[in-house]
Design an enzyme around this catalytic site. Structure first.
Site, PDB file in Angstrom:
ATOM      1  N   HIS A 125      29.497  33.903  45.210  1.00  0.00           N
ATOM      2  CA  HIS A 125      30.606  32.997  44.862  1.00  0.00           C
ATOM      3  C   HIS A 125      30.212  31.541  45.055  1.00  0.00           C
ATOM      4  O   HIS A 125      29.640  31.189  46.083  1.00  0.00           O
ATOM      5  CB  HIS A 125      31.819  33.236  45.781  1.00  0.00           C
ATOM      6  CG  HIS A 125      32.499  34.545  45.574  1.00  0.00           C
ATOM      7  ND1 HIS A 125      33.705  34.863  46.150  1.00  0.00           N
ATOM      8  CD2 HIS A 125      32.149  35.641  44.838  1.00  0.00           C
ATOM      9  CE1 HIS A 125      34.066  36.082  45.787  1.00  0.00           C
ATOM     10  NE2 HIS A 125      33.136  36.581  45.002  1.00  0.00           N
ATOM     11  N   HIS A 170      39.698  46.833  43.145  1.00  0.00           N
ATOM     12  CA  HIS A 170      40.819  45.907  42.936  1.00  0.00           C
ATOM     13  C   HIS A 170      42.049  46.654  42.413  1.00  0.00           C
ATOM     14  O   HIS A 170      43.159  46.412  42.846  1.00  0.00           O
ATOM     15  CB  HIS A 170      40.422  44.801  41.951  1.00  0.00           C
ATOM     16  CG  HIS A 170      41.473  43.756  41.792  1.00  0.00           C
ATOM     17  ND1 HIS A 170      41.715  42.808  42.764  1.00  0.00           N
ATOM     18  CD2 HIS A 170      42.368  43.514  40.805  1.00  0.00           C
ATOM     19  CE1 HIS A 170      42.712  42.024  42.370  1.00  0.00           C
ATOM     20  NE2 HIS A 170      43.122  42.434  41.179  1.00  0.00           N
ATOM     21  N   GLU A 230      35.964  28.036  40.525  1.00  0.00           N
ATOM     22  CA  GLU A 230      35.329  29.116  41.285  1.00  0.00           C
ATOM     23  C   GLU A 230      34.516  29.978  40.322  1.00  0.00           C
ATOM     24  O   GLU A 230      35.030  30.436  39.304  1.00  0.00           O
ATOM     25  CB  GLU A 230      36.388  29.986  41.983  1.00  0.00           C
ATOM     26  CG  GLU A 230      35.754  31.099  42.821  1.00  0.00           C
ATOM     27  CD  GLU A 230      36.777  32.045  43.446  1.00  0.00           C
ATOM     28  OE1 GLU A 230      37.217  31.797  44.574  1.00  0.00           O
ATOM     29  OE2 GLU A 230      37.149  33.030  42.776  1.00  0.00           O
ATOM     30  N   ARG A 239      39.785  32.908  33.899  1.00  0.00           N
ATOM     31  CA  ARG A 239      41.238  32.949  34.000  1.00  0.00           C
ATOM     32  C   ARG A 239      41.743  31.723  34.771  1.00  0.00           C
ATOM     33  O   ARG A 239      41.016  31.133  35.568  1.00  0.00           O
ATOM     34  CB  ARG A 239      41.697  34.241  34.686  1.00  0.00           C
ATOM     35  CG  ARG A 239      41.299  34.344  36.179  1.00  0.00           C
ATOM     36  CD  ARG A 239      42.491  34.044  37.051  1.00  0.00           C
ATOM     37  NE  ARG A 239      42.229  34.073  38.488  1.00  0.00           N
ATOM     38  CZ  ARG A 239      41.813  33.036  39.177  1.00  0.00           C
ATOM     39  NH1 ARG A 239      41.530  31.905  38.578  1.00  0.00           N
ATOM     40  NH2 ARG A 239      41.651  33.102  40.494  1.00  0.00           N
TER      41      ARG A 239
END
Ligand code: GTP
Ligand code: MG
Length: 231
Positions: free
Chosen positions: A151, A186, A170, A74
């Protein structure tokens, strides 16, 4: 030339009086420079996604199994960009987006097993056009709420007619099980409550994360047992 120099070339000056998110969103909707920067992030995502797909194909051929279950990507929305700049007290400008935000381009890689996460990460970052800018291993060091994921912020070149540009992407790598927890958590808006306000909720979510992690480890052990059995 790097991404910042390119922007400086013909930087559209964002009016000083842009302070509200409405003004920001309106400005970027008509900004060629903003669209150009977003196009560059989209290209960077495609570069990294292709690398991951190639690794998945190769691994499948050699080991008869995919280490990647799914890949999603995204671009951060203008509203989220604005809110993050504000939250971190960064200037509100196009230049500031490129300078200060590492997650405008985001890729999430979901793997079947924990070991796949580290295999995929190693195979990606060992490529000589991939530079690691930041690593956060929330599997070895989970967040206090139980969040787990590996990450990276990587810098990769993209090739435009004007030359080579280096872009930040990322990459979040996690198991299906970690993704299950993170997706539901989330949905329950992890930023909207403070850890101190709702300790009982945080505790319960953390407990779920621990159970899920335990299952992840067990599944990997079972797979290893099956391997030994077949040897
Ligand atoms: P952000 O401002 O959220 O981008 O955080 P950061 O820049 O300090 O980086 P961090 O590594 O903490 O988080 C980056 C991203 O990981 C987030 O945007 C989420 O996608 C994901 N993430 C981090 N912590 C959590 C969490 O507690 N729950 C969930 N569901 N996702 C998280
Ligand atoms: Mg983020």
């Amino acid at each position: 030339m790097n991404e910042l120099e390119l922007l400086n070339d013909t930087e559209e000056i964002m009016p000083e009086n842009i302070i509200t998110k409405e003004q920001f969103v309106k400005f970027v909707e008509n900004s060629v420079k903003f669209e150009e920067l977003m196009m560059m992030y989209r290209c960077a995502i495609r570069e990294v996604q292709t690398k991951l797909e190639i690794l998945n194909d190769e691994f499948k051929t050699k080991r008869q199994r995919n280490p990647i279950d799914s890949i999603r990507s995204r671009i951060k929305s203008p509203l989220s960009i604005y809110e993050k700049l504000k939250r971190r007290n960064h200037p509100i400008s196009i230049q500031s987006i490129a300078d200060n935000l590492n997650d405008v381009a985001g890729i999430r890689v979901v793997c079947p097993f924990i070991s796949d996460i580290y295999d995929v990460a190693r195979m990606l970052i060992s490529q000589d056009d991939v530079e690691v800018m930041e690593v956060k291993d929330y599997i070895k060091n989970p967040k206090p709420n139980g969040y787990r994921s590996l990450h990276y912020v990587v810098i990769i070149p993209i090739f435009l007619s004007s030359g080579k540009e280096y872009m930040k992407v990322e990459v979040q790598i996690r198991t299906i099980a970690m993704n299950f927890w993170a997706s539901l958590e989330h949905q329950m808006h992890y930023k909207q409550f403070d850890n101190d306000d709702m300790p009982e909720i945080v505790k319960q979510l953390t407990e779920c994360a621990e159970n899920i992690y335990h299952t992840d480890v067990r599944m990997q052990e079972i797979r290893e047992d099956i391997h030994k059995f077949n040897e």
